[in-house]
Scaffold this motif. Structure first.
Motif, PDB file in Angstrom:
ATOM      1  N   ARG A 148       1.350  -0.916   0.273  1.00  0.00           N
ATOM      2  CA  ARG A 148      -0.287  -0.058   0.139  1.00  0.00           C
ATOM      3  C   ARG A 148       1.062   1.149   0.207  1.00  0.00           C
ATOM      4  O   ARG A 148       1.057   1.831   0.725  1.00  0.00           O
TER       5      ARG A 148
ATOM      6  N   CYS B 154      -4.535  -2.781   6.394  1.00  0.00           N
ATOM      7  CA  CYS B 154      -4.981  -1.543   6.210  1.00  0.00           C
ATOM      8  C   CYS B 154      -6.041  -1.107   6.699  1.00  0.00           C
ATOM      9  O   CYS B 154      -7.139  -2.255   6.630  1.00  0.00           O
ATOM     10  N   ALA B 155      -6.657  -0.177   7.429  1.00  0.00           N
ATOM     11  CA  ALA B 155      -8.283   0.198   7.043  1.00  0.00           C
ATOM     12  C   ALA B 155      -8.623   0.457   5.735  1.00  0.00           C
ATOM     13  O   ALA B 155     -10.117   0.029   6.688  1.00  0.00           O
TER      14      ALA B 155
ATOM     15  N   ALA C 277      -1.563   2.180   8.518  1.00  0.00           N
ATOM     16  CA  ALA C 277      -1.093   3.562   8.491  1.00  0.00           C
ATOM     17  C   ALA C 277       0.215   4.231   9.130  1.00  0.00           C
ATOM     18  O   ALA C 277       0.731   5.435   8.697  1.00  0.00           O
TER      19      ALA C 277
ATOM     20  N   TYR D 216      -7.999   8.598   7.289  1.00  0.00           N
ATOM     21  CA  TYR D 216      -7.790   7.474   8.177  1.00  0.00           C
ATOM     22  C   TYR D 216      -9.097   8.017   9.507  1.00  0.00           C
ATOM     23  O   TYR D 216      -8.131   7.839  10.576  1.00  0.00           O
TER      24      TYR D 216
HETATM   25 MO    MO Z   1      -3.463   1.756   4.238  1.00  0.00          MO
END
Ligand code: MO
Ligand code: MTE
Length: 376
Positions: free
Chosen positions: A44, A90-91, A202, A227
């Motif tokens: 990412r 990852c969110a 993140a 985020y």
């Molecule tokens: Mo992410």
């Protein structure tokens, strides 16, 4: 072209975006091993992968008026090495399902923007104390990280974590230089990356070049205006990014990796094997995974696979649990297979996406549902 010097990537990765590069491994292979092989670990990137001149590189650590500058070699020699096994997610993992419910803004990740690796490095706490960080100095509330990847305005990717996470003895936050026993691959942050176990992907800032003790969260776009999760009725016009909390610790999640959604499965005895992963943030362990073959009416407890291979200094359950279960199915028709996990705080996953839907499609952790046709 700022993307002219990108690393080689395996063609098997499912590409979400080419520039910047974003890709995830196929679901069928994600849970083949507890440790995700580096080449299969999702990528990412928000920006081009930066070039590094290792000879002249120094990590900058700023605490109040003091500055410590450390080469990668100095970091390796000066501080005690530790190895932490952690899952990074990852969110936006599983965003595809949220966007199918109602359109969202963000990359369309399947269920594989998650992976587990053994990271070797030194404790951030040791470096900050060496740089003169005073645990009793209440001016410092956040530790900010800046990467070496830059956008066209020359501002870099950044993020921050609260001081208590960075400085706690069992927070296991490290500045890593190895991923699964080798130098961190370029896509994953070579030469240094901060690893923040149990927190959102993140904040695990790659290509780390600066650590700053501050009274404020990082001023980066990704900390302040991304985020964050809003209520299902919040729109881009009404979203108040200043008021909303940054995603840090992650909620409990699980997913089915086999069989694949929409596939045809054979079964002579009316039983099929279902496999997947389950994970929770904050170091909370997975205590149970329930699997259903009738859309959630009846449940069977899955077997949890937790064997972390190799030496490990982790103080909490930062890594996922893989699981498998044999469930009874009805041949000759579609069966809805569902999974849900429970963590050590007895947090469980929401049944439906609707009540957790949010405009950016973050934290999709509703029960994972797939439909398979069973043939006898
Ligand atoms: Mo992410
Ligand atoms: N660090 C830098 N410097 N630049 C980035 O774009 N992406 C973040 C984080 N760290 C990012 C970064 C995000 S959103 C995630 S989910 C993880 O890195 C992804 O890590 P991976 O590419 O190693 O899987």
């Amino acid at each position: 072209d700022p993307f002219a010097n990108e690393p080689f990537r395996l063609p098997v990765l499912r590409i979400n975006s080419q520039k910047p590069f974003n890709a995830e491994p196929p679901l069928e292979v994600l849970t083949d091993s507890f440790i995700t092989p580096n080449e299969l670990f999702y990528v990412r990137n928000h920006l081009p992968v930066p070039d590094f001149d290792l000879e002249n590189f120094k990590l900058e650590v700023l605490v109040g008026g003091r500055k410590l500058a450390l080469s990668v070699d100095e970091i390796k020699k000066k501080y005690k090495p530790v190895t932490i096994t952690t899952t990074i997610q990852c969110a936006g993992n599983r965003r595809q399902e949220m966007s199918q419910y109602q359109n969202v803004k963000g990359l369309t990740w399947g269920a594989c923007a998650i992976g587990t690796a053994r990271w070797t490095g030194v404790r951030l706490r040791d470096i900050l104390l060496d740089a003169g960080f005073d645990l009793n100095d209440n001016r410092f509330k956040h530790i900010q990280f800046n990467g070496n990847d830059k956008d066209i305005t020359k501002s870099s990717y950044g993020g921050s974590i609260p001081k208590h996470k960075a400085m706690s003895i069992d927070g296991d936050v490290i500045i890593a230089y190895k991923m699964n026993g080798v130098d961190i691959p370029r896509d994953h942050g070579y030469p240094l990356r901060v690893i923040v176990p149990g927190y959102v992907g993140a904040r695990n800032v790659k290509w780390l070049h600066q650590v700053v003790a501050s009274d404020e969260e990082s001023s980066s776009h990704w900390q302040r205006n991304d985020y964050k999760v809003f209520s299902p009725s919040t729109t881009f016009e009404t979203a108040d990014y200043k008021k909303a909390q940054s995603i840090q610790e992650m909620p409990v999640i699980s997913a089915i990796s086999t069989p694949a959604e929409g596939s045809k499965v054979e079964s002579d005895d009316g039983v099929i094997e279902v496999k997947g992963y389950a994970w929770s943030g904050g170091g909370r362990d997975i205590i149970r995974v329930d699997v259903s073959a009738d859309g959630g009416k009846t449940w069977k407890e899955a077997n949890l696979v937790k064997d972390k291979p190799g030496a490990d200094d982790s103080t909490h359950s930062w890594a996922w649990s893989l699981w498998n279960a044999e469930v009874e199915v009805t041949p000759g028709k579609k069966n809805e297979i569902v999974c849900k996990a429970i963590d050590s705080a007895y947090n469980c996953q929401p049944e439906f996406i609707g009540p957790i839907w949010n405009l950016r499609g973050f934290l999709t952790n509703a029960w994972h549902r797939i439909s398979v046709e069973v043939e006898d």
